[in-house]
Motif scaffolding. Sequence first.
Motif, PDB file in Angstrom:
ATOM      1  N   GLU A 170       0.902  -0.940  -0.054  1.00  0.00           N
ATOM      2  CA  GLU A 170      -0.070   0.022  -0.460  1.00  0.00           C
ATOM      3  C   GLU A 170       0.854   1.334  -0.186  1.00  0.00           C
ATOM      4  OE1 GLU A 170      -2.806  -0.353   3.253  1.00  0.00           O
ATOM      5  OE2 GLU A 170      -3.544  -1.735   2.417  1.00  0.00           O
ATOM      6  N   MET A 171       1.412   0.944   0.605  1.00  0.00           N
ATOM      7  CA  MET A 171       2.820   2.235   0.803  1.00  0.00           C
ATOM      8  C   MET A 171       3.587   2.537  -0.418  1.00  0.00           C
ATOM      9  SD  MET A 171       4.022   1.894   4.944  1.00  0.00           S
ATOM     10  CE  MET A 171       5.265   2.734   4.975  1.00  0.00           C
ATOM     11  N   GLU A 172       3.914   1.094  -1.010  1.00  0.00           N
ATOM     12  CA  GLU A 172       4.671   1.688  -2.215  1.00  0.00           C
ATOM     13  C   GLU A 172       3.594   2.308  -3.276  1.00  0.00           C
ATOM     14  OE1 GLU A 172       8.091  -0.991  -5.008  1.00  0.00           O
ATOM     15  OE2 GLU A 172       5.596  -2.271  -4.802  1.00  0.00           O
ATOM     16  N   LYS A 173       2.504   1.727  -3.217  1.00  0.00           N
ATOM     17  CA  LYS A 173       1.901   2.361  -4.411  1.00  0.00           C
ATOM     18  C   LYS A 173       1.530   3.819  -4.093  1.00  0.00           C
ATOM     19  CE  LYS A 173      -0.596  -1.928  -5.095  1.00  0.00           C
ATOM     20  NZ  LYS A 173      -2.336  -2.289  -5.343  1.00  0.00           N
ATOM     21  N   ASP A 174       1.822   3.944  -3.041  1.00  0.00           N
ATOM     22  CA  ASP A 174       1.039   5.226  -2.528  1.00  0.00           C
ATOM     23  C   ASP A 174       2.125   6.766  -2.435  1.00  0.00           C
ATOM     24  OD1 ASP A 174       1.809   6.177  -0.090  1.00  0.00           O
ATOM     25  OD2 ASP A 174       0.264   5.320   1.172  1.00  0.00           O
ATOM     26  N   GLY A 175       3.105   6.249  -2.939  1.00  0.00           N
ATOM     27  CA  GLY A 175       4.859   6.722  -3.018  1.00  0.00           C
ATOM     28  C   GLY A 175       5.351   6.766  -1.909  1.00  0.00           C
ATOM     29  N   SER A 176       4.796   6.482  -0.465  1.00  0.00           N
ATOM     30  CA  SER A 176       6.038   7.194   0.754  1.00  0.00           C
ATOM     31  C   SER A 176       6.635   6.055   0.903  1.00  0.00           C
ATOM     32  CB  SER A 176       4.183   6.965   2.147  1.00  0.00           C
ATOM     33  OG  SER A 176       3.674   5.551   1.809  1.00  0.00           O
ATOM     34  N   LEU A 177       6.733   4.934   0.327  1.00  0.00           N
ATOM     35  CA  LEU A 177       7.787   4.291   0.408  1.00  0.00           C
ATOM     36  C   LEU A 177       8.765   3.247  -0.436  1.00  0.00           C
ATOM     37  CD1 LEU A 177       9.757   2.161   2.856  1.00  0.00           C
ATOM     38  CD2 LEU A 177       7.478   0.382   1.753  1.00  0.00           C
ATOM     39  N   ASN A 178       9.713   3.450  -0.956  1.00  0.00           N
ATOM     40  CA  ASN A 178      10.571   2.565  -1.641  1.00  0.00           C
ATOM     41  C   ASN A 178      11.147   1.187  -2.073  1.00  0.00           C
ATOM     42  OD1 ASN A 178       9.330   5.296  -2.879  1.00  0.00           O
ATOM     43  ND2 ASN A 178      11.076   6.218  -2.049  1.00  0.00           N
ATOM     44  N   LEU A 179      11.211   0.707  -3.061  1.00  0.00           N
ATOM     45  CA  LEU A 179      11.819  -0.269  -2.727  1.00  0.00           C
ATOM     46  C   LEU A 179      12.667  -0.532  -3.552  1.00  0.00           C
ATOM     47  CD1 LEU A 179       8.604  -3.137  -2.467  1.00  0.00           C
ATOM     48  CD2 LEU A 179      10.028  -1.401  -0.679  1.00  0.00           C
ATOM     49  N   HIS A 180      13.867  -0.988  -2.733  1.00  0.00           N
ATOM     50  CA  HIS A 180      15.704  -0.715  -3.576  1.00  0.00           C
ATOM     51  C   HIS A 180      16.376  -2.522  -3.882  1.00  0.00           C
ATOM     52  CE1 HIS A 180      15.404   3.475  -3.671  1.00  0.00           C
ATOM     53  NE2 HIS A 180      15.059   2.849  -2.996  1.00  0.00           N
ATOM     54  N   GLY A 181      16.748  -2.921  -4.583  1.00  0.00           N
ATOM     55  CA  GLY A 181      17.451  -3.529  -4.809  1.00  0.00           C
ATOM     56  C   GLY A 181      18.790  -3.472  -5.031  1.00  0.00           C
ATOM     57  N   ALA A 182      19.871  -3.530  -4.813  1.00  0.00           N
ATOM     58  CA  ALA A 182      21.959  -3.600  -4.700  1.00  0.00           C
ATOM     59  C   ALA A 182      22.127  -4.855  -4.283  1.00  0.00           C
ATOM     60  CB  ALA A 182      22.092  -2.377  -3.970  1.00  0.00           C
ATOM     61  N   TRP A 183      23.591  -5.133  -5.216  1.00  0.00           N
ATOM     62  CA  TRP A 183      24.773  -6.254  -4.890  1.00  0.00           C
ATOM     63  C   TRP A 183      25.893  -5.201  -4.904  1.00  0.00           C
ATOM     64  CZ3 TRP A 183      28.740  -7.719  -8.698  1.00  0.00           C
ATOM     65  CH2 TRP A 183      28.381  -9.353  -8.358  1.00  0.00           C
ATOM     66  N   PHE A 184      27.001  -5.819  -3.966  1.00  0.00           N
ATOM     67  CA  PHE A 184      28.601  -5.170  -3.760  1.00  0.00           C
ATOM     68  C   PHE A 184      29.345  -6.613  -4.035  1.00  0.00           C
ATOM     69  CE2 PHE A 184      31.697  -4.973  -0.899  1.00  0.00           C
ATOM     70  CZ  PHE A 184      32.852  -3.225  -1.226  1.00  0.00           C
TER      71      PHE A 184
END
Length: 214
Positions: free
Chosen positions: A178-192
């Motif tokens: 719900e929060m990702e859809k309303d723009g209040s939370l962002n999800l990311h992926g990263a690899w080191f």
Amino acid sequence: MANFPDRLIQGYKEFTSSALETERARYKELAEKGQNPSVLIIACCDSRAAPETIFSAGPGELFVVRNVANLVPPYAPDGNHHSTSAAIEFAVKGLGVKDIVVMGHGRCGGIQAALSNDGSKLDEGDFIGKWMSLLAPVAEQVAATESVMTPAERQNALERVSIRKSVHNLRDFPYISEMEKDGSLNLHGAWFDISTAELWVMNGETGDFTRAES
């Protein structure tokens, strides 16, 4: 302090004689006002890939959850203990983080074990096999490429595929979706990449990884 690791005592002495001098006011403020990190990082517990070191973060800047192979389990509110899920819930609902980053790394022992043909590396304990079974479906798909990919290529592939899988699992959490859809939370992926210290960031739309500018 009998038998307490001397390396830790020496490290603490170095901390109090150097870093603490510049961070003392910050620690006092954190103690009085509480923490307010804006980023949650879900990382592997591998000692070579510490988020605070990689991102040059000071006290209070990152909320870090570390587990074997930086996995996010599916949303499962049952009677079992769910340490990672509980930490995610606290970070999002309690601390109000704005970004969640799932960060994997190269040469991951958990990923290597998941690709093991006989599975023996996952059968030596009471918990690790069950935990890594979360990756079983995608690990089998990557392992099936044995005829066209080298072992190192397969491991690299699964390390990145598992990041995409964990980001997908985050979206199973209703409040995160719900929060990702309303723009209040962002999800990311990263690899080191441990061997080169390069950071690769996942494109949220395509799932591809590109090297971050240093």
